[in-house]
Design a protein around this motif. Sequence first.
Motif, mmCIF file in Angstrom:
data_model
loop_
_atom_site.group_PDB
_atom_site.id
_atom_site.type_symbol
_atom_site.label_atom_id
_atom_site.label_comp_id
_atom_site.label_asym_id
_atom_site.label_seq_id
_atom_site.Cartn_x
_atom_site.Cartn_y
_atom_site.Cartn_z
ATOM 1 N N THR B 150 0.785 -1.141 -0.108
ATOM 2 C CA THR B 150 -0.100 0.059 0.083
ATOM 3 C C THR B 150 0.894 1.028 -0.021
ATOM 4 O OG1 THR B 150 -0.497 -0.472 2.392
ATOM 5 C CG2 THR B 150 -2.265 -0.760 0.907
ATOM 6 N N PHE B 151 2.095 1.186 0.745
ATOM 7 C CA PHE B 151 3.061 2.356 0.704
ATOM 8 C C PHE B 151 3.379 2.531 -0.570
ATOM 9 C CE2 PHE B 151 7.076 4.421 1.457
ATOM 10 C CZ PHE B 151 6.791 5.495 1.933
ATOM 11 N N MET B 154 0.685 3.927 -3.041
ATOM 12 C CA MET B 154 0.509 5.492 -2.524
ATOM 13 C C MET B 154 1.436 6.360 -3.217
ATOM 14 S SD MET B 154 -1.640 6.842 -1.020
ATOM 15 C CE MET B 154 -2.552 8.120 0.222
ATOM 16 N N ILE B 155 2.807 5.806 -3.218
ATOM 17 C CA ILE B 155 4.040 6.596 -3.827
ATOM 18 C C ILE B 155 3.717 6.743 -5.374
ATOM 19 C CG2 ILE B 155 6.255 6.924 -4.333
ATOM 20 C CD1 ILE B 155 6.931 5.684 -1.571
ATOM 21 N N PHE B 157 1.092 6.491 -7.034
ATOM 22 C CA PHE B 157 -0.123 7.209 -7.251
ATOM 23 C C PHE B 157 0.008 8.626 -6.957
ATOM 24 C CE2 PHE B 157 -4.180 8.855 -4.998
ATOM 25 C CZ PHE B 157 -5.199 8.129 -6.099
ATOM 26 N N ARG B 219 -4.829 -0.626 -5.929
ATOM 27 C CA ARG B 219 -5.564 0.050 -4.761
ATOM 28 C C ARG B 219 -7.208 -0.690 -5.121
ATOM 29 N NH1 ARG B 219 -4.123 4.705 -2.075
ATOM 30 N NH2 ARG B 219 -6.258 5.678 -2.085
#
Lengths: 305, 335
Positions: B150-151, B154-155, B157, B219
Amino acid sequence: MTEISLAPGSRSTRPRSQWLDVWDQFRTHRGALAGTGFFVFVLFGVTIGPFVWTIDPQYIDILARDSGMSLAHPLGTDQLGRDTLARLIVGGQTSVAVGLTAMLLSLFLGTLVGVTAGYVRWLDGPLMRLTDLFLALPLLPLLLVIIMLFRETLRASFGPEAGIFVLIVVVISITSWMQTARIVRGDVLSLKEREYVLAAVSIGTPGRRIVVRHILPNVLSPIMVSATLGIANAIITESALSFLGLGFPSDFPTWGRLLYDAIDYLQQYPGRVVWPGLAISLTVLAVNYIGDGLRDALDPRIRGR
Amino acid sequence: MFDYTIRRTLLAIPTLLFISLILFLLLDLAPGDPTANLPLTIPPEVKEKIRLSLGLGEPLAIRYLLWLQQFFINEPLHYLTEITGWDLSGDRQRVLSWQSRSPVADVIAQRIPQTLWVVGMSYVVGVLIALPIGIISAYRQYSWFDQVGTFVSMIGFSVPTFFTGVLLIVVFSVELGWFPSIYDTTHVVEDWSSFVFQVKQMIMPTMVLALYNAAQISRFMRASMLDNLNQDFVRTARAKGLRESTVILVHVLRNSMIPVVTVIALGVPTVFGGAIITEQVFKVNGLGQLLITAIQANDIPMVQSLTFVFAILIVAFNLIADILYGVLDPRIRYD
């Protein structure tokens, strides 16, 4: 059962409000807390920064050009000897200002369309068709076309910097309100059938006040989440435009513009692209984490678990 | 379902017409002048003649209808003539670029392969990376894999493609010298070494776009898997004594793919739009680069046709996504 009633202890003694609950849930999301911290740091940096780091970003010190990191210039200087840190701070002012204003304008548009479509029955169809139509437009190409076509006129009427600022903010917000409008419309449609709205209608509350007093406060949470996404989107779009050479003029730095100017020196000074790039990326990352945390915190099904 | 498909397809036609009208008006009402970049030594009356020869003398409505006729009748007819050899198009006027005076459709057709290779490949790679990451992150929720996944997403994204692209160039071209920083579109693959070169020059642009797409799709995949993992039918499947791999990969995955497939379909046209930036970073002369140069040269027919092609792609994939949703999920039938 007993565990649940005992565990909060001191909490149950003070009066709970909704926003206190939201904050408690928000605090448990570490990424969101770190993101908030960083975003506040950026906000302080670009507002107070110029008073702390007093080097003029436009001052050309040609003898110190292309220098690396040093005490006098912590992030080095560019090809004209201008201080990178000072330019980053000034560039951040523009980037963050574009992000915040474009977000506010697009939220306003989205909420207006969403609430009108949800509340006024005969406007629902036309407005939603309009939203679908905007969603079907190729946005980035269109943004480029609009900016290219209207740049000169606005520059003439508002001056070079203010003209571009107005143009970019307006263009970003009229191409990004659609998601907010859709979400808000959906929520308004279900809210207006609730009993408390019926009660308000039955005592003769005018429609305008029902919307402002009873409906808007209840659609605040999706609006807040799309606000954070809106900031991230606006910052990225502005830097993408500057990166394509269609944003602000080069003597008026923004993070995207700094990155674009540094590309020419990629072979000799590769480090120079990193600072503005990091600034954009970290700010957007922080804002996205805030959005994630807010979404969890504002969702009553997750909150309090 | 068939009725619905027909109805949606018919509804797409007025949408597209309306979009074309908006694009036409936008370009027409804008204060730009196609003759503004000509040398100042050209006398005004000659300039006026040039404007007339570009077709700018006619009223707005006539020009719009003429453009529609050129785009929707003349171009397809010309295309049919080329395929079949019958003379269908005659001397019908085609949409001409103001820059090169050559037909816009031909220029676009020349540029499509470059864009399709880089963008199409990156989308496929992105989906292939995203699906397993999404599945494993959801299955082992809150494990270290999920946290890292998820990290990273997120990056991916949050970091804009123009920064990841430049960063990759700094690391892999400038520092390490492994890959070329400029994509050479004239390169022809004929033997093994030229194939290796082609792969090398494709790696960076493809990975930049793939990371961005994978971040978004993984995601969705994770969220969709999480929605289904706690359903009753999963417990039933386990209670029946099915193997865990069957439960996850057949019962959960198939149901979770429904929204993900539509997200993948919806993402295709935005990838074409987003590729404008990546093409600019790696100097790929695809559709995005064509659009940028056309905008800078005030080449209105080219800009108009290109943006309209992007609009057709968006409307078409919206339609595909909607229909796929109905086909995949029997609970959702729009009859």
